[in-house]
Design a protein around this motif. Structure first.
Motif, PDB file in Angstrom:
ATOM      1  N   ARG A 203       0.831  -1.135  -0.030  1.00 45.12           N
ATOM      2  CA  ARG A 203      -0.114  -0.105  -0.032  1.00 45.12           C
ATOM      3  C   ARG A 203       0.824   1.145   0.030  1.00 45.12           C
ATOM      4  NH1 ARG A 203      -4.020  -1.811   4.883  1.00 45.12           N
ATOM      5  NH2 ARG A 203      -4.659  -3.878   4.306  1.00 45.12           N
ATOM      6  N   SER A 204       2.013   1.038   0.132  1.00 49.19           N
ATOM      7  CA  SER A 204       3.112   2.412   0.543  1.00 49.19           C
ATOM      8  C   SER A 204       2.958   3.154  -0.761  1.00 49.19           C
ATOM      9  CB  SER A 204       4.474   1.804   0.830  1.00 49.19           C
ATOM     10  OG  SER A 204       5.216   3.057   0.894  1.00 49.19           O
ATOM     11  N   THR A 205       3.195   4.453  -0.710  1.00 54.65           N
ATOM     12  CA  THR A 205       3.144   5.472  -1.688  1.00 54.65           C
ATOM     13  C   THR A 205       4.598   5.946  -1.731  1.00 54.65           C
ATOM     14  OG1 THR A 205       1.757   6.945  -0.493  1.00 54.65           O
ATOM     15  CG2 THR A 205       0.725   5.555  -2.424  1.00 54.65           C
ATOM     16  N   GLN A 206       5.447   5.625  -0.871  1.00 56.65           N
ATOM     17  CA  GLN A 206       6.680   6.375  -0.717  1.00 56.65           C
ATOM     18  C   GLN A 206       7.752   5.892  -1.741  1.00 56.65           C
ATOM     19  OE1 GLN A 206       7.438   8.884   1.641  1.00 56.65           O
ATOM     20  NE2 GLN A 206       5.116   8.613   1.889  1.00 56.65           N
ATOM     21  N   PRO A 207       8.284   6.589  -2.305  1.00 57.69           N
ATOM     22  CA  PRO A 207       9.221   6.095  -3.519  1.00 57.69           C
ATOM     23  C   PRO A 207      10.268   5.239  -2.961  1.00 57.69           C
ATOM     24  CG  PRO A 207       8.792   8.607  -3.830  1.00 57.69           C
ATOM     25  CD  PRO A 207       8.307   8.047  -2.380  1.00 57.69           C
ATOM     26  N   CYS A 208      10.559   4.363  -3.815  1.00 56.64           N
ATOM     27  CA  CYS A 208      11.804   3.339  -3.390  1.00 56.64           C
ATOM     28  C   CYS A 208      12.991   3.999  -4.137  1.00 56.64           C
ATOM     29  CB  CYS A 208      11.334   1.934  -4.121  1.00 56.64           C
ATOM     30  SG  CYS A 208      10.177   1.138  -3.037  1.00 56.64           S
ATOM     31  N   GLU A 209      14.174   3.695  -3.589  1.00 53.19           N
ATOM     32  CA  GLU A 209      15.499   3.962  -4.214  1.00 53.19           C
ATOM     33  C   GLU A 209      15.933   2.899  -5.103  1.00 53.19           C
ATOM     34  OE1 GLU A 209      16.828   6.754  -4.012  1.00 53.19           O
ATOM     35  OE2 GLU A 209      15.426   7.610  -2.560  1.00 53.19           O
ATOM     36  N   MET A 210      16.839   3.312  -6.083  1.00 50.09           N
ATOM     37  CA  MET A 210      16.996   2.161  -7.175  1.00 50.09           C
ATOM     38  C   MET A 210      15.996   1.312  -7.916  1.00 50.09           C
ATOM     39  SD  MET A 210      19.910   0.640  -4.849  1.00 50.09           S
ATOM     40  CE  MET A 210      20.616  -0.428  -5.854  1.00 50.09           C
ATOM     41  N   LEU A 211      15.113   2.163  -8.313  1.00 48.72           N
ATOM     42  CA  LEU A 211      14.107   1.306  -9.068  1.00 48.72           C
ATOM     43  C   LEU A 211      14.341   1.311 -10.424  1.00 48.72           C
ATOM     44  CD1 LEU A 211      11.346   0.000  -8.821  1.00 48.72           C
ATOM     45  CD2 LEU A 211      10.032   2.245  -9.083  1.00 48.72           C
ATOM     46  N   ALA A 212      15.161   0.409 -11.033  1.00 53.53           N
ATOM     47  CA  ALA A 212      15.573   0.329 -12.120  1.00 53.53           C
ATOM     48  C   ALA A 212      15.872  -1.278 -12.419  1.00 53.53           C
ATOM     49  CB  ALA A 212      16.905   1.180 -12.431  1.00 53.53           C
ATOM     50  N   VAL A 213      15.978  -1.667 -13.750  1.00 48.90           N
ATOM     51  CA  VAL A 213      16.193  -2.747 -14.280  1.00 48.90           C
ATOM     52  C   VAL A 213      17.499  -2.536 -14.838  1.00 48.90           C
ATOM     53  CG1 VAL A 213      15.633  -5.050 -15.414  1.00 48.90           C
ATOM     54  CG2 VAL A 213      13.908  -3.707 -14.226  1.00 48.90           C
ATOM     55  N   GLY A 214      18.611  -3.369 -14.641  1.00 47.63           N
ATOM     56  CA  GLY A 214      19.710  -3.358 -15.512  1.00 47.63           C
ATOM     57  C   GLY A 214      19.458  -3.590 -17.064  1.00 47.63           C
ATOM     58  N   LYS A 215      20.150  -2.425 -17.928  1.00 51.17           N
ATOM     59  CA  LYS A 215      19.782  -2.185 -19.038  1.00 51.17           C
ATOM     60  C   LYS A 215      20.681  -3.329 -20.042  1.00 51.17           C
ATOM     61  CE  LYS A 215      18.162   2.514 -19.754  1.00 51.17           C
ATOM     62  NZ  LYS A 215      16.859   2.137 -20.091  1.00 51.17           N
ATOM     63  N   GLU A 216      19.942  -3.784 -20.923  1.00 50.43           N
ATOM     64  CA  GLU A 216      20.802  -5.013 -21.779  1.00 50.43           C
ATOM     65  C   GLU A 216      20.817  -4.380 -23.147  1.00 50.43           C
ATOM     66  OE1 GLU A 216      19.123  -8.666 -21.713  1.00 50.43           O
ATOM     67  OE2 GLU A 216      19.666  -9.227 -19.872  1.00 50.43           O
ATOM     68  N   ARG A 217      21.810  -4.721 -23.830  1.00 54.08           N
ATOM     69  CA  ARG A 217      22.000  -4.335 -25.240  1.00 54.08           C
ATOM     70  C   ARG A 217      20.892  -4.763 -26.070  1.00 54.08           C
ATOM     71  NH1 ARG A 217      26.598  -6.252 -29.431  1.00 54.08           N
ATOM     72  NH2 ARG A 217      26.236  -5.125 -31.057  1.00 54.08           N
ATOM     73  N   ILE A 218      20.429  -3.936 -26.888  1.00 56.58           N
ATOM     74  CA  ILE A 218      19.408  -4.301 -27.888  1.00 56.58           C
ATOM     75  C   ILE A 218      19.863  -4.196 -29.379  1.00 56.58           C
ATOM     76  CG2 ILE A 218      17.179  -3.449 -29.130  1.00 56.58           C
ATOM     77  CD1 ILE A 218      16.516  -4.153 -26.433  1.00 56.58           C
ATOM     78  N   PHE A 219      19.779  -5.361 -29.931  1.00 61.96           N
ATOM     79  CA  PHE A 219      20.084  -5.662 -31.110  1.00 61.96           C
ATOM     80  C   PHE A 219      19.036  -5.127 -32.284  1.00 61.96           C
ATOM     81  CE2 PHE A 219      21.808  -9.170 -28.623  1.00 61.96           C
ATOM     82  CZ  PHE A 219      23.291  -9.055 -29.104  1.00 61.96           C
ATOM     83  N   ARG A 220      19.364  -3.612 -32.620  1.00 64.32           N
ATOM     84  CA  ARG A 220      18.418  -2.890 -33.326  1.00 64.32           C
ATOM     85  C   ARG A 220      17.969  -3.546 -34.538  1.00 64.32           C
ATOM     86  NH1 ARG A 220      15.108   0.320 -31.031  1.00 64.32           N
ATOM     87  NH2 ARG A 220      17.137   0.966 -29.553  1.00 64.32           N
ATOM     88  N   PRO A 221      18.612  -3.977 -35.309  1.00 65.64           N
ATOM     89  CA  PRO A 221      18.133  -4.483 -36.646  1.00 65.64           C
ATOM     90  C   PRO A 221      17.297  -5.550 -36.605  1.00 65.64           C
ATOM     91  CG  PRO A 221      20.412  -4.138 -37.161  1.00 65.64           C
ATOM     92  CD  PRO A 221      20.290  -4.021 -35.722  1.00 65.64           C
ATOM     93  N   LEU A 222      17.693  -6.778 -35.627  1.00 66.18           N
ATOM     94  CA  LEU A 222      16.668  -7.580 -35.093  1.00 66.18           C
ATOM     95  C   LEU A 222      15.453  -7.145 -34.512  1.00 66.18           C
ATOM     96  CD1 LEU A 222      16.017 -10.747 -34.900  1.00 66.18           C
ATOM     97  CD2 LEU A 222      17.390 -10.700 -32.830  1.00 66.18           C
TER      98      LEU A 222
END
Length: 398
Positions: A203-222
């Motif tokens: 129920r908490s609406t307090q922001p969490c720290e480090m709310l991110a997912v590690g980015k991975e390389r996107i193979f743009r043409p595919l």
């Protein structure tokens, strides 16, 4: 003659018991091998010929399912699902916001791509995220499992049982979505409300720290090629082109590539599911020949009766076998009953931990990473969710 009839009934009974359990005690068999072996024994006993068994397999369903698996595999390797999760999580920084984002995000994706794929991909990512943020993972895992089921109600391509019903009934993609998307949306709001009631931490609406997912390389043409083909496929569905043929063409275009080895794509195809489907078609044909389901015809013709028997059977033998069992009892032109069968077989999957493959995928992936989602933990959430969503289905469609 009597001995042969007894043997046929015994094989059917043992086969469906194995399908319900997911294994045969003392043997290393899964649902796919159980369906195949049961079908083989029935052919050997003369319940139907090999030719009849082959003709019993619905080619359109198998082609549609196989083609969607190829599309999903390409989306996976292109990084589409990972990037989708990153976008979902960029919208919020609170525990409650995270719950809502995961619920609606995974539901929307599962409406267009097979729900089991979403459960398989999102579960480890969600666990990793909740570990990083120090959050209890259980409500978020329940959200993923239930939302992929509920979201998949909305379209023919959302799950295997909808693919079956789309093939049998001839309902157009848009008509199907127009009828059942409101049920899915209502179900998602109920799901969020139940998790809010059952788990105070979310129920908490307090922001969490480090709310991110590690980015991975996107193979743009595919990524670009896969996205263009997939969008084209969804447009083909929307304008009413044949589902199986459209999916097959899209899959074929994606298999023409210089970037991915065929083995990588083919390794992502679920041969077990295709084999199980084929076996189930044969088992259903035998049951139809024996006229075993005739006593249920009157029950199935009543909306409440159809929803009730579908919910019970879906949790006993799983939703795909249930749809195949009840299919012969529903007139091809009765769109109303087909929609009820599609929605109730899917929504009933939230009742117990064993009601849907997506639930089991979440449980197994959770256990591998050191967490435990118990039967009772799921049941206290699944029962009210299923009762509410099936009630809405009855009021809206019934």
């Amino acid at each position: 003659m009597i001995l042969r009839q007894f043997a046929i009934y015994a094989v059917l009974g043992v086969t469906y018991l194995g399908l319900a359990l997911g294994y045969i005690p003392g043997l290393r068999m899964n649902r796919a091998t159980i369906a195949l072996v049961g079908s083989s024994f029935l052919i050997a006993l003369g319940a139907l010929s090999l030719q009849e068994a082959w003709l019993a397999i619905d080619a359109k369903t198998i082609v549609f399912l196989l083609s969607m698996m190829v599309v999903n595999a390409n989306l996976f390797y292109a990084g589409f699902f990972r990037r989708s999760l990153e976008i979902i999580l960029s919208l919020t920084r609170t525990p409650l916001g995270l719950l809502i984002a995961l619920t609606f995000g995974s539901a929307i994706l599962s409406a267009f791509f097979l729900n089991d794929t979403l459960a398989l991909i999102f579960t480890p990512l969600t666990l990793s995220l909740t570990q990083t943020l120090g959050l209890n993972p259980i409500p978020y895992l329940l959200a993923i499992a239930a939302a992929t089921n509920i979201g998949s109600v909305a379209t023919i391509s959302g799950n295997p049982q909808n693919i079956l019903i789309g093939s049998f009934s001839g309902i157009s993609y848009l008509d199907f979505a127009q009828a059942l998307a409101p049920i899915a949306i209502a179900g998602l709001f109920i799901q969020v409300a139940l998790l809010w009631l059952l788990y105070p931490d979310v129920r908490s609406t307090q922001p969490c720290e480090m709310l991110a997912v590690g980015k991975e390389r996107i193979f743009r043409p595919l990524f670009n090629k896969t996205l263009v083909v997939t969008v084209g496929l969804l447009i083909a569905f929307a304008v009413g082109l044949p589902l199986a043929e459209s999916a097959l063409i899209a899959a074929s275009l994606l298999l023409i590539t210089r970037r991915l080895k065929p083995q990588r794509i083919l390794s992502k195809l679920d041969g077990n599911l295709l084999l199980m489907f084929s076996g189930l078609f044969i088992l259903t044909k035998v049951i139809q020949n024996l006229d075993l389901l005739q006593p249920f015809t009157h029950v199935v013709s009543n909306p409440a009766g159809l929803i009730g028997i579908t919910a019970i059977l879906s949790n006993m033998i799983s939703n795909v076998p249930t749809v195949l069992l009840l299919e012969p009892l529903i007139p091809r032109d009765n769109t109303h009953l087909w929609l009820l069968l599609a929605a109730s077989s899917t929504l009933a999957g939230n009742l117990t931990l064993f009601g849907a493959v997506a639930n089991l995928i979440v449980v197994e992936a959770t256990a591998e990473l050191g967490y435990r989602l118990t039967f009772w933990e799921h049941l206290r959430f699944g029962v009210p969710l299923t009762v509410c969503t099936l009630s809405i289905l009855y009021l809206w469609v019934g």
